[in-house]
Design an enzyme around this catalytic site. Sequence first.
Site, PDB file in Angstrom:
ATOM      1  N   ASP A  53     -45.656 -79.651  19.483  1.00  0.00           N
ATOM      2  CA  ASP A  53     -45.121 -78.577  18.637  1.00  0.00           C
ATOM      3  C   ASP A  53     -43.599 -78.637  18.502  1.00  0.00           C
ATOM      4  O   ASP A  53     -42.904 -77.643  18.751  1.00  0.00           O
ATOM      5  CB  ASP A  53     -45.521 -77.206  19.199  1.00  0.00           C
ATOM      6  CG  ASP A  53     -47.020 -77.076  19.415  1.00  0.00           C
ATOM      7  OD1 ASP A  53     -47.773 -77.611  18.592  1.00  0.00           O
ATOM      8  OD2 ASP A  53     -47.427 -76.445  20.400  1.00  0.00           O
ATOM      9  N   GLU A 222     -58.776 -74.200   7.808  1.00  0.00           N
ATOM     10  CA  GLU A 222     -58.811 -73.604   9.146  1.00  0.00           C
ATOM     11  C   GLU A 222     -57.411 -73.446   9.723  1.00  0.00           C
ATOM     12  O   GLU A 222     -56.598 -74.374   9.696  1.00  0.00           O
ATOM     13  CB  GLU A 222     -59.642 -74.496  10.084  1.00  0.00           C
ATOM     14  CG  GLU A 222     -61.074 -74.661   9.651  1.00  0.00           C
ATOM     15  CD  GLU A 222     -62.024 -73.816  10.472  1.00  0.00           C
ATOM     16  OE1 GLU A 222     -61.696 -73.514  11.627  1.00  0.00           O
ATOM     17  OE2 GLU A 222     -63.088 -73.458   9.944  1.00  0.00           O
TER      18      GLU A 222
END
Length: 567
Positions: A53, A222
Amino acid sequence: MKRLLLGVMGWLACSMAHTSVVVKELSYRGDDDGPALSRTQYRNPVLAGFYPDPSAIRVGDDFYLVNSSFGYFPGLPVFHSRDLVTWTQVGNAIDRPSQIDYGRNELTRGLFAASISHHDGTFYITNTCFYCDGGNYVITAKDPAGPWSNPVWLGFEGIDPSLFFDQDGSAWLVNNGLPEGKLRYQGHRAIWIQQFDVASMKLIGPRNVIVDAGADPATHPEHIEGPHLFRNHDYYYLTAAEGGTGEQHAQMIYRSRQITGPYEAWAGNPILTQRDLPTDYTHPVTSAGHAQLIELKDGSWWAVFLATRPYRGNQYNLGRETFLLPVTWQDDWPVVLPHGERVPLVAKRPALPRDPATMPMNGPFHWSEHFHGPTLPMQWMTINAPHSPWYVTGADGLHIEPSTTPLGDYKSGQPAYLAHRLQHRKARISATFDIHRMEPNEQAGLALFQNETHFYTAALTNDGSGRSLVLSMRAGKDAPATGVVFARLALPGNTTLVSLRFELDGPRLDVFYALKADDWHPLGRGLDASLLSTASAGGFTGVTFGPYAYKPATGSGVTAAAQQAKD
């Protein structure tokens, strides 16, 4: 400050003088057999190992980057670079137990995707502490190396907050959250925007959805997440990932002439993905996404993003790593990688002066740690934050006070485990232990740790049968929290120094021991390292390794393990 540090370390040394487990040295060597680089090339990933991330910004000639860390402490490692390629860790944004209480949760909880920003001489990190009482928060610092402030909790639903400062000085926060109205399907999420007041450190004004579901809502995308805003010429751009953080991961781009929207999705989305490519080729890369784009002084653009390097199918032990690629523009839309192209492991460097490396973060390298410094280097971590001292460094090495909490237990306390990220698929990890003061029923050794339910340990024990080497693994939540013993070797009664070594090669693990320098003998060969992969263990982290020490409160746990091995 120096006087205070020395005083604290002196108190720790005195309070732990009785510790019986001493680590004399730990060494690491890794080489994934990648191609040699020319002077104009760099290697992907730029941060190898469990550095997911990534969020990065440019401040003048300097670049700063922060990663997720989940349940490890210290949390949110902060890096600096001058060339986008060579990164040096300068601190950890969460480095005091008083900043955040992770609680007693699984390792895959804790500090999720962080975002770093800068405005008017102050650095900001927004983040979600998952399963913490406060949820989303912001911290600040004048120096990205720290210290960072205590969190200001923001009190809104969702995850992945990212702060953007517009040219007029106004600040806006975007984040993933539940959509307005009913969920149309299980992974249905939205991106929200709200203004942030820097003076009060609070969100103000209306809170609105700017993207519902994803780039093509009809396909039921999603988990749209990891949003970042940036501006280029007359457009505001929103980039966000969707498809989950696994093989279906993809990066999308949207734009608007107004910061609050409406935002249109590019017809050419995604701007980065590997989900349509096979993995049955040499050195595959999968799961690319969660990108942030950075503009350089010369007007060129680059992107940092996460991806994985599997060794078989989509098995990987290293977790999600930080990659770097240039950005091109098509009709005022940014593209990180054209459809169908693979993420390159070697690429042309940015047109920036080279930044000398203090410690390599990718490619072949090795290091040794003797633990002589006044504190542990900032790369070392514990599972959650220690609230009382159980380790100390010193002239004779690292002293660890054994915990009554085993590695597989996160509810009853904190395991005495010091973790370092694994950064290569092919790696050799060695440690030497001084065991002449080991007390009855103690256990100490090396761990290869994916999470509480999946790990290997090579340990020294001192139980009713005498001193022994014990090899254990845990491969499921129903296994004992100490792991299942499957190899045991008695040690001579006069043994004082023992070295242990893990050798990893993708899905294979070999374990060795030595009672004399460089006199290695096998303790276990051909073990299945794939049980440490995310595919087997689940979760979002990568494998760590390091020393640990354990002593059951009743004194019966190690003896029972030894009897299990005999049986």
